[in-house]
Design a protein around this motif. Structure first.
Motif: not given
Length: 134
Positions: A27-33
């Motif tokens: 999930v986190m890897a999908q968010d560039p931020q």
């Protein structure tokens, strides 16, 4: 960390039902931020934990928030240059302060003055409502 940083990062709650089986790291890897936080988790080995069945609540700081931490903590997590070693003791401890076992959604704190839970490094995290209701 501002409320915006926390909300942008979201609380990643793993261990969802089989229909939504997706680990926190995915999930986190999908968010560039969140790339800096994800990279720090990978460099310290903490990512392995978040790929397991939870639930976990992760207070993932955005890259902007991570850039505002004191330089000594930043260097422990990321090194002072791209290929620097990280501190093998302090870096995991700092990251464990962002992770709690169990499910702690923001909605659970909406009607309370404060909510308290423990992070994986045994710190007590107290979330309090401001006078303005936030």
């Amino acid at each position: 960390m501002t409320q915006r940083d926390i909300l942008a990062a979201a609380a990643c709650i793993g261990g969802a039902t089989a229909a939504r089986a997706q680990d926190c790291m995915a999930v986190m890897a999908q968010d560039p931020q969140l790339s800096g936080f994800v990279g720090a988790l990978q460099r310290t080995g903490q990512a392995d934990l978040l790929r397991q069945v939870g639930p976990f609540t992760v207070l993932a700081p955005t890259n902007d928030a991570g850039g505002r931490v004191p330089i000594n903590i930043h260097d422990d997590l990321f090194g002072s240059a791209a290929m620097d070693d990280i501190d093998p003791v302090r870096a995991p401890a700092v990251l464990d302060a962002q992770i709690a076992d169990g499910r702690h959604p923001a909605s659970g704190a909406q009607d309370r003055e404060q909510t308290i839970f423990r992070t994986r490094n045994s710190n007590e995290l107290i979330v309090r409502r401001d006078e303005d209701g936030r």
